[in-house]
Design a protein around this motif. Structure first.
Motif, PDB file in Angstrom:
ATOM      1  N   LYS A   1       0.823  -1.207   0.000  1.00  0.00           N
ATOM      2  CA  LYS A   1       0.000   0.000   0.000  1.00  0.00           C
ATOM      3  C   LYS A   1       0.858   1.259   0.000  1.00  0.00           C
ATOM      4  CE  LYS A   1      -3.496   2.434   2.796  1.00  0.00           C
ATOM      5  NZ  LYS A   1      -4.342   2.365   4.009  1.00  0.00           N
TER       6      LYS A   1
ATOM      7  N   GLU B   1      -4.371   7.034  -2.916  1.00  0.00           N
ATOM      8  CA  GLU B   1      -4.171   5.759  -2.230  1.00  0.00           C
ATOM      9  C   GLU B   1      -4.069   4.651  -3.272  1.00  0.00           C
ATOM     10  OE1 GLU B   1      -6.272   2.897   1.164  1.00  0.00           O
ATOM     11  OE2 GLU B   1      -7.146   4.847   0.651  1.00  0.00           O
TER      12      GLU B   1
ATOM     13  N   GLN C   1      -3.613   0.442  -3.513  1.00  0.00           N
ATOM     14  CA  GLN C   1      -3.553  -0.847  -2.839  1.00  0.00           C
ATOM     15  C   GLN C   1      -4.282  -1.891  -3.674  1.00  0.00           C
ATOM     16  OE1 GLN C   1      -5.288  -1.060   1.110  1.00  0.00           O
ATOM     17  NE2 GLN C   1      -4.013  -2.778   1.681  1.00  0.00           N
TER      18      GLN C   1
END
Length: 367
Positions: free
Chosen positions: A280, A291, A293
């Motif tokens: 991540k 973000e 991930q």
């Protein structure tokens, strides 16, 4: 007319192209460049070498034409599977003979970390371009030697940073550079997995040069640099070891580390061989966030920002990487995020500092 003819001749275009209108001749230059293919030999036929070979089946600008291995049975199997002629097959004792083989342009070094320097320098001395898997070397001193050797030989030294060409990663980098997140203040990088076979080379200090940091941890170091768009000026680090039998002296299991940047931004990262579900990246700024991930796995990568999900077709990372590296070598293309030896060296300087911080407990300056 003479100036046009001189330009086209210097560009290597045929007499036929010279007879074309100038705009069409320029198109011919572009097509001729696009038709060039980087002919690659893979050195090290393990699991990742196999992954690269499979990905190259879909490449448009790069082609697998040779192999270098210390295992005759692997060479034979690859010959049959990928149609590689016997004259393009070498072992670790005779690979210097590639200097006399005009059918090989570059060698992708995918051997254990401790062999990256000698193998890359050997390839360079043979006059072939070097693509070296990350980490480029065991430490910054070795990295500098590799850069110097490739410069002396007049060949490219590129590092296997596949994420530098991944579409969603590049979109986040472009947004950060455009100021869409405002002033970026914080980066978090979590890189880890539970490593298996305790006898593998990655857990052998002499071959790997360390443990998780020399493998998965490099992703968080590199990611912090390209996501924040600046170079760190200090590092601190702490090591945790829960299994000293599996992770012997000099083989790190888990390291948490922090980096400070000139703008005041900080990065908080973790590298481990003892936890799964750690892939991540998180970037935070005054106007938004990004973000990712998974952020560095083989894909597909998932990314979102404060504006919503980032959409892009998934292409096998190594396919894109090898086509883009062909363009760098053959066309002089400049990538958005560098993948040259100097880029690899910057990560190695930080790795050295992290290990020094673990050893001393001190904050290590990078300036």
């Amino acid at each position: 007319m003479n100036s046009r003819r001189d330009f086209l001749q210097k560009a290597g275009i045929s007499t036929l192209a010279i007879s074309l209108p100038f705009s069409e001749a320029l198109s011919a230059i572009h097509l001729e460049r696009e038709d060039k293919v980087l002919r690659v030999a893979i050195m090290g036929l393990g699991s990742y070498g196999t992954r690269v070979a499979e990905a190259m089946k879909d490449c448009k600008r790069a082609k697998l034409v040779g192999v270098i291995s210390g295992t005759p049975s692997k060479i034979e199997a690859w010959q049959q599977k990928y149609g590689i002629p016997a004259k393009n097959c070498y072992n670790y004792e005779n690979y210097h003979l590639i200097k006399d083989n005009p059918d090989i342009d570059a060698v992708y070094v995918i051997t254990p970390n401790s062999l990256h320097k000698p193998h890359s320098i050997g390839v360079a001395k043979a006059g072939k371009h070097v693509i070296c898997e990350k980490p480029m070397a065991l430490n910054a001193e070795e990295g500098r030697e590799m850069i110097a050797a490739c410069k002396a030989a007049g060949v490219h030294l590129l590092v296997g940073y596949r994420m530098h060409f991944e579409a969603k990663t590049l979109e986040v980098v472009k947004m950060q550079r455009a100021g869409e997140f405002g002033k970026t203040l914080f980066f978090q990088g979590l890189s880890g997995f539970m490593i298996g076979d305790p006898t593998q080379w990655r857990l052998n200090r002499d071959l790997a040069g360390g443990g998780s940091m020399m493998d998965i941890g490099v992703y968080s170091i590199n990611g912090a640099r390209y996501m924040l768009g600046e170079e760190p000026i200090w590092v601190t680090a702490q090591e945790v070891k829960t299994d000293p039998v599996k992770f012997k002296q000099g083989v790190d299991e888990t390291i948490t580390f922090q980096m400070g940047f000139p703008s005041g931004a900080v990065a908080s990262c973790l590298s481990t061989y003892s936890m799964n579900n750690l892939d991540k990246f998180f970037l935070n700024g005054t106007k938004g966030f990004a973000e990712m991930q998974p952020s560095t796995g083989y894909g597909p990568i998932q990314a979102k920002t404060n504006k919503g999900p980032i959409e892009a077709d998934h292409v096998t990372h190594q396919t894109t990487q090898m086509d883009e590296m062909a363009a760098i070598i053959l066309d002089g293309k400049k990538p958005i995020i560098p993948v040259d030896g100097e880029e690899g060296l910057k990560d190695l300087v930080i790795v050295d500092a992290i290990y020094e911080a673990v050893r001393t407990g001190a904050r290590i300056s990078l300036i």
